[in-house]
Each structure stands twice: as C-alpha cells, then as structure tokens.
Design a protein around this motif. Structure first.
Motif, PDB file in Angstrom:
ATOM      1  N   VAL A 122      29.816 -25.946 -13.856  1.00  0.00           N
ATOM      2  CA  VAL A 122      29.611 -26.572 -15.173  1.00  0.00           C
ATOM      3  C   VAL A 122      29.595 -25.495 -16.257  1.00  0.00           C
ATOM      4  O   VAL A 122      30.211 -25.648 -17.325  1.00  0.00           O
ATOM      5  N   GLU A 123      28.911 -24.404 -15.982  1.00  0.00           N
ATOM      6  CA  GLU A 123      28.848 -23.294 -16.943  1.00  0.00           C
ATOM      7  C   GLU A 123      30.238 -22.751 -17.259  1.00  0.00           C
ATOM      8  O   GLU A 123      30.580 -22.493 -18.422  1.00  0.00           O
ATOM      9  N   LYS A 124      31.061 -22.627 -16.236  1.00  0.00           N
ATOM     10  CA  LYS A 124      32.424 -22.110 -16.440  1.00  0.00           C
ATOM     11  C   LYS A 124      33.303 -23.134 -17.158  1.00  0.00           C
ATOM     12  O   LYS A 124      34.160 -22.767 -17.980  1.00  0.00           O
ATOM     13  N   MET A 125      33.109 -24.426 -16.875  1.00  0.00           N
ATOM     14  CA  MET A 125      33.904 -25.452 -17.548  1.00  0.00           C
ATOM     15  C   MET A 125      33.540 -25.534 -19.032  1.00  0.00           C
ATOM     16  O   MET A 125      34.416 -25.763 -19.879  1.00  0.00           O
ATOM     17  N   VAL A 126      32.286 -25.331 -19.346  1.00  0.00           N
ATOM     18  CA  VAL A 126      31.866 -25.305 -20.756  1.00  0.00           C
ATOM     19  C   VAL A 126      32.569 -24.154 -21.474  1.00  0.00           C
ATOM     20  O   VAL A 126      33.053 -24.303 -22.607  1.00  0.00           O
ATOM     21  N   ALA A 127      32.654 -22.994 -20.790  1.00  0.00           N
ATOM     22  CA  ALA A 127      33.343 -21.838 -21.372  1.00  0.00           C
ATOM     23  C   ALA A 127      34.828 -22.136 -21.554  1.00  0.00           C
ATOM     24  O   ALA A 127      35.432 -21.755 -22.571  1.00  0.00           O
ATOM     25  N   LEU A 128      35.428 -22.840 -20.591  1.00  0.00           N
ATOM     26  CA  LEU A 128      36.843 -23.193 -20.690  1.00  0.00           C
ATOM     27  C   LEU A 128      37.100 -24.133 -21.867  1.00  0.00           C
ATOM     28  O   LEU A 128      38.086 -23.980 -22.588  1.00  0.00           O
ATOM     29  N   ARG A 129      36.218 -25.088 -22.072  1.00  0.00           N
ATOM     30  CA  ARG A 129      36.414 -26.053 -23.149  1.00  0.00           C
ATOM     31  C   ARG A 129      36.243 -25.395 -24.522  1.00  0.00           C
ATOM     32  O   ARG A 129      36.853 -25.816 -25.500  1.00  0.00           O
ATOM     33  N   PRO A 183      39.430 -26.410 -26.818  1.00  0.00           N
ATOM     34  CA  PRO A 183      38.711 -27.680 -27.052  1.00  0.00           C
ATOM     35  C   PRO A 183      39.589 -28.919 -26.948  1.00  0.00           C
ATOM     36  O   PRO A 183      39.090 -30.017 -26.687  1.00  0.00           O
ATOM     37  N   LEU A 184      40.896 -28.777 -27.170  1.00  0.00           N
ATOM     38  CA  LEU A 184      41.787 -29.947 -27.173  1.00  0.00           C
ATOM     39  C   LEU A 184      42.348 -30.275 -25.788  1.00  0.00           C
ATOM     40  O   LEU A 184      43.115 -31.227 -25.645  1.00  0.00           O
ATOM     41  N   ASN A 185      41.971 -29.501 -24.773  1.00  0.00           N
ATOM     42  CA  ASN A 185      42.502 -29.730 -23.422  1.00  0.00           C
ATOM     43  C   ASN A 185      41.661 -30.796 -22.727  1.00  0.00           C
ATOM     44  O   ASN A 185      40.572 -30.530 -22.209  1.00  0.00           O
ATOM     45  N   GLU A 186      42.178 -32.045 -22.695  1.00  0.00           N
ATOM     46  CA  GLU A 186      41.414 -33.150 -22.097  1.00  0.00           C
ATOM     47  C   GLU A 186      41.294 -33.023 -20.578  1.00  0.00           C
ATOM     48  O   GLU A 186      40.381 -33.587 -19.978  1.00  0.00           O
ATOM     49  N   VAL A 187      42.218 -32.278 -19.938  1.00  0.00           N
ATOM     50  CA  VAL A 187      42.124 -32.100 -18.484  1.00  0.00           C
ATOM     51  C   VAL A 187      40.818 -31.396 -18.130  1.00  0.00           C
ATOM     52  O   VAL A 187      40.171 -31.729 -17.136  1.00  0.00           O
ATOM     53  N   TYR A 188      40.402 -30.433 -18.969  1.00  0.00           N
ATOM     54  CA  TYR A 188      39.134 -29.743 -18.725  1.00  0.00           C
ATOM     55  C   TYR A 188      37.968 -30.726 -18.766  1.00  0.00           C
ATOM     56  O   TYR A 188      37.010 -30.618 -18.002  1.00  0.00           O
ATOM     57  N   MET A 244      38.008 -32.576 -15.549  1.00  0.00           N
ATOM     58  CA  MET A 244      37.563 -31.702 -14.464  1.00  0.00           C
ATOM     59  C   MET A 244      36.047 -31.559 -14.464  1.00  0.00           C
ATOM     60  O   MET A 244      35.419 -31.508 -13.402  1.00  0.00           O
ATOM     61  N   LEU A 245      35.470 -31.508 -15.649  1.00  0.00           N
ATOM     62  CA  LEU A 245      34.005 -31.434 -15.733  1.00  0.00           C
ATOM     63  C   LEU A 245      33.386 -32.695 -15.123  1.00  0.00           C
ATOM     64  O   LEU A 245      32.395 -32.622 -14.377  1.00  0.00           O
ATOM     65  N   GLY A 246      33.990 -33.862 -15.425  1.00  0.00           N
ATOM     66  CA  GLY A 246      33.511 -35.103 -14.825  1.00  0.00           C
ATOM     67  C   GLY A 246      33.654 -35.080 -13.312  1.00  0.00           C
ATOM     68  O   GLY A 246      32.772 -35.554 -12.585  1.00  0.00           O
ATOM     69  N   ASN A 247      34.739 -34.517 -12.834  1.00  0.00           N
ATOM     70  CA  ASN A 247      34.975 -34.409 -11.386  1.00  0.00           C
ATOM     71  C   ASN A 247      33.914 -33.538 -10.723  1.00  0.00           C
ATOM     72  O   ASN A 247      33.428 -33.839  -9.628  1.00  0.00           O
ATOM     73  N   ILE A 248      33.549 -32.431 -11.392  1.00  0.00           N
ATOM     74  CA  ILE A 248      32.520 -31.530 -10.849  1.00  0.00           C
ATOM     75  C   ILE A 248      31.187 -32.258 -10.730  1.00  0.00           C
ATOM     76  O   ILE A 248      30.498 -32.169  -9.705  1.00  0.00           O
ATOM     77  N   TYR A 249      30.820 -32.999 -11.780  1.00  0.00           N
ATOM     78  CA  TYR A 249      29.579 -33.777 -11.727  1.00  0.00           C
ATOM     79  C   TYR A 249      29.635 -34.794 -10.590  1.00  0.00           C
ATOM     80  O   TYR A 249      28.648 -35.019  -9.875  1.00  0.00           O
ATOM     81  N   TYR A 271      44.680 -39.053 -13.014  1.00  0.00           N
ATOM     82  CA  TYR A 271      43.428 -38.327 -12.784  1.00  0.00           C
ATOM     83  C   TYR A 271      42.252 -39.100 -13.373  1.00  0.00           C
ATOM     84  O   TYR A 271      41.199 -39.253 -12.744  1.00  0.00           O
ATOM     85  N   TYR A 272      42.436 -39.627 -14.584  1.00  0.00           N
ATOM     86  CA  TYR A 272      41.385 -40.423 -15.219  1.00  0.00           C
ATOM     87  C   TYR A 272      41.089 -41.679 -14.398  1.00  0.00           C
ATOM     88  O   TYR A 272      39.935 -42.010 -14.119  1.00  0.00           O
TER      89      TYR A 272
END
Length: 452
Positions: free
Chosen positions: A70-77, A81-86, A89-94, A126-127
């Motif tokens: 989660v920490e790394k995905m927050v950094a990626l976003r 910020p406009l990358n909806e795949v990220y 992916m955050l939802g997938n991690i949760y 994916y969604y």
C-alpha cells in the motif's frame, strides 16, 4: 562530447577478460535534464511483486506485505496521479489482504464510465474482475467471466487477462487444468513473475504434475529455486525425477544446486553427482560435490574416479578419505598424475605398518620405476621417488633415467599458439624439440649454456 547529439545517446562499455565478458549499457543525455524517477514505477512494482512472492513462500506475513505494498502504491499514484490502473491495483492489494471494505471504497471512487469497452478492454476487464471478487455473487462472476473470456479471445497473449480467468473459472481450481493453460500461455513468451508463481503453485500442490523437464518446466523450477520457494516434498520429487534424465543439463544442475542449499538431503546430493558424472564434469569447481558425496559414503558409479579427476593436488593438504584408499586397492585407471597423487598422499599420511600401506607397497614401487623409466617428474612423483628409488635397486639404465629426471624442467609461456620448445646447445645445434601442450613442455637442460 562533440559526437553526442541532442537528447538520449546510447552506448555500451565492454570489459573482456580470459574468463568472461561483461557489458554495461550506458545512456547519456545531451542538453536535457535527467529524470531520476523515470524508472521508479518499474522498481516499485517489482518490489511489490517480489515481496508478495516472499509472503507466498512464508517469509513475511500477509499484514506486512499489505502495509508495504500500500505504501508503495501510494508513492506510485503520486508519481502518476492520472494512472487509473494504479488505483485498481491498490484495490487488488486490499482485496488480497482481506481488507474488503478498503477495496470497495477504492472501486466506488473509480470512474468506470471513463472507460468504454472498446477503448481500454484490459483495464475494463480488470475493474469488472475486482468487482466480481468483492461481491462474491456467482451469477455476476459468470457474467464477468464471459466478458473477460471474450476479451481474452482477442488478446490471447495477455497474461493479465488469463490471470483473471484462472481466478474466476472454477474449472481452473484443478491444478492440472490450470497448468495446462499456463503452459500454452508460455508459448507467447510470457516471463512475468506472477506467471511463474502460478505455475509453481500447481507443482507445489501436486508434484506428480511434473512429468517432463522441457523449457517451460525448467523455467518454472528456476524461478522457484531462485526465490527459495521449494517445499521439501517437491524438492525430493524433483531430485528423483532429475536422476532419471539421460543427459546432463546446466540449467538442471543450477536448479539442483539451489535446492541442495535449501535441503541438504543425501538424495539430492546423489542426483547432483550422478548428473555431473553423466556430463563428464571434472573441473575444479565440481570437486566439492564429489567430496560431499564421498564424505557421505554415497554409492554412486564412478564417484571415486571423478573425485580424483576433479581434485587439485596442489590445493589438497591432508590425507585422502580412507574410503578412497580402500576403493583403489584393487587397481585403478587413473592417469599418472592422479595415480602419483594417490600414492604420494598414502606415503605422506599413512603409517607404513598399516595393512593398506602394505597392500599398496609393491604396486607403488613398480609405479615408481615405471615413471622413472618414462622420465616423468612432478611434486607427487618426487615423494614417491624419494621413498622407493634406492641405490641397491639401481642399474645403468635407471641411473641414466635418474640423471635425466634431475635435469628435467617444465616450461610454460603466455605466448599464444606455441607448438614446440627447442633446446639449443652452445654451438647453436638444436638438441631437443619438445611439443608444447596445455600443461607446458618438458625439456632436459644438462649444461648451463643450454638455451630455449
């Protein structure tokens, strides 16, 4: 610098040694600022996946992996910020971490309408996949599976889509069926870490699925051993299966080598040595394996011959194992260098009153006279000559041979393509022409004025 053009310039630095060639790619930016974060997304995603593999292997807890990911995905976003795949992916991690409410919140805030089916089918799938896993509604899952399946028919090289299908379609809960489609996907050149993880888990669940060692199987096992994921049950199964292979394989050896570091089982060691013998491996680097097998008293055909073939006498400064002495008591087919090593080691470390020494004594004495007649000499033969070449047994021929041996020299050079070494007398006459081999050339220098 004057040859650099504006923008990115690519090149390579190559370091060549007699043992290896190392190549390093170089990128030079001319009249541009270098973006240090240009590879950060790739690095963070790789870390998330690597840590997930560590969780599956049991090295970290699920909670630890989720918090870190989660920490790394927050950094990626933040980077994009406009990358909806990220966001997905955050939802997938949760979801993988069992945090369903957090996953729901992420998906509820995802602007699904911005993605028409024809515009970005993979992200759309994916969604739908994530919503299906959160709802847990069988009918909805079937509808999503149908939609993902249709998309997959148009993008059969997509591991991403296949992963969704594997986790939606109950047919693929069977590891055999799962592995079957994964092997088909491998033909598209897929080398994703998650792809290999899925394939490995099939073998872990049912080791008997490993029925051959083709490119696909080797790659999967290479992945599993590289990430230290192998279970003991599967490790022993692979070892047994590998022992039945008719030919040596470098890839298989590396896999078994890593497996043995995880589980130091006699069966695995036996397979490694058997494989090395099939490959006729006698280099110094393989000696440690033969040594382990001899020390473990393993019964492997030709083990002792390969033990002696790979040992480096100059690096061995102790008594050979007793089992080696006993094995060669009734004759051997060793070359004279290794035979001399065996006998000199016995003379150095074995008591002359022992039964083993007594058994070897006549054999060693005959060997000493034979090698003297051939004018052979090295450090091991010197020990043997010192013990058995005595004045009482000398005759004119042996005296001449000993005189030659005392004036023998081993010549080596770094000059390439050397064929012969000539000995030139003081008057310019060529008195000897000795062939040059990989071990050098042997010459006899009787006078101080002799030249090479």
């Amino acid at each position: 610098a004057e040859k650099l053009h504006g923008g990115r310039n690519y090149g390579a630095l190559k370091f060549v040694t007699p043992y290896e060639t190392l190549t390093y790619e170089v990128e030079v930016l001319q009249n541009q600022e270098y973006d240090e974060d240009h590879r950060m997304p790739e690095l963070l995603l790789a870390q998330i996946i690597k840590e997930y593999v560590g969780y599956v292997a049991g090295r970290v807890t699920l909670e630890h992996w989720v918090d870190s990911a989660v920490e790394k995905m927050v950094a990626l976003r933040k980077l994009d910020p406009l990358n909806e795949v990220y966001q997905l992916m955050l939802g997938n991690i949760y979801l993988l971490g069992g945090k369903t409410e957090e996953a729901k919140w992420i998906l509820e805030n995802y602007n699904y309408n911005r993605f028409a089916i024809g515009k970005d089918p993979l992200t759309n799938c994916y969604y739908l996949y994530l919503t299906a896993k959160i709802r847990g509604d069988v009918n909805y899952e079937e509808r999503v599976l149908d939609e993902v399946g249709k998309t997959y028919m148009r993008h059969q090289d997509s591991w991403w889509l296949l992963y969704m299908i594997l986790n939606l379609d109950n047919r693929y809960k069977n590891p055999y069926k799962r592995l079957e489609v994964l092997e088909q996907q491998f033909e598209y050149g897929n080398h994703a870490v998650m792809f290999y993880l899925e394939a490995y888990l099939c073998y872990q669940e049912k080791p008997t699925l490993l029925k051959k060692l083709g490119t696909f199987e080797i790659q999967v096992l290479n992945f599993a051993t590289k990430y230290r994921m192998m279970t003991k049950e599967l490790a022993l199964y692979i070892s047994n299966f590998a022992s039945q292979q008719k030919k040596y394989s470098d890839n298989l050896f590396r896999i078994l080598e890593r497996i043995y570091k995880m589980y130091e089982e006699p069966m695995i060691l036996n397979t490694i040595c058997t494989l090395l013998i099939k490959g006729n491996k006698t280099a110094k680097k393989y000696f440690s394996w033969y040594q382990k097998a001899v020390d473990s008293d393993l019964k492997i055909a030709q083990l002792y011959e390969y033990y002696m073939a790979s040992v480096v006498p100059a690096d061995f400064h102790k008594a050979l194992p007793r089992s080696v002495y006993l094995y060669f008591m009734h004759g051997n087919s060793l070359d004279y260098h290794k035979c001399a090593f065996l006998y000199s080691n016995l003379i150095t470390y074995e008591d002359e009153s022992s039964e083993i020494y007594a058994h070897y004594r006549d054999e060693m004495e005959a060997f000493a006279w034979n090698q003297l007649d051939r004018r052979n000499v090295d450090e091991q033969l010197r020990i043997i000559y010192k013990r058995f070449v005595v004045e009482a047994s000398m005759n004119p021929e042996r005296v001449k041979a000993l005189y030659d041996v005392c004036h023998a020299y081993r010549i080596t050079t770094k000059v390439p393509n050397m064929k012969f070494i000539h000995v030139i007398a003081d008057d310019g006459t060529i008195t000897q022409k000795s062939p040059y081999t990989e071990n050098g050339a042997r010459v006899f220098l009787y006078a101080k004025t002799d030249r090479l």
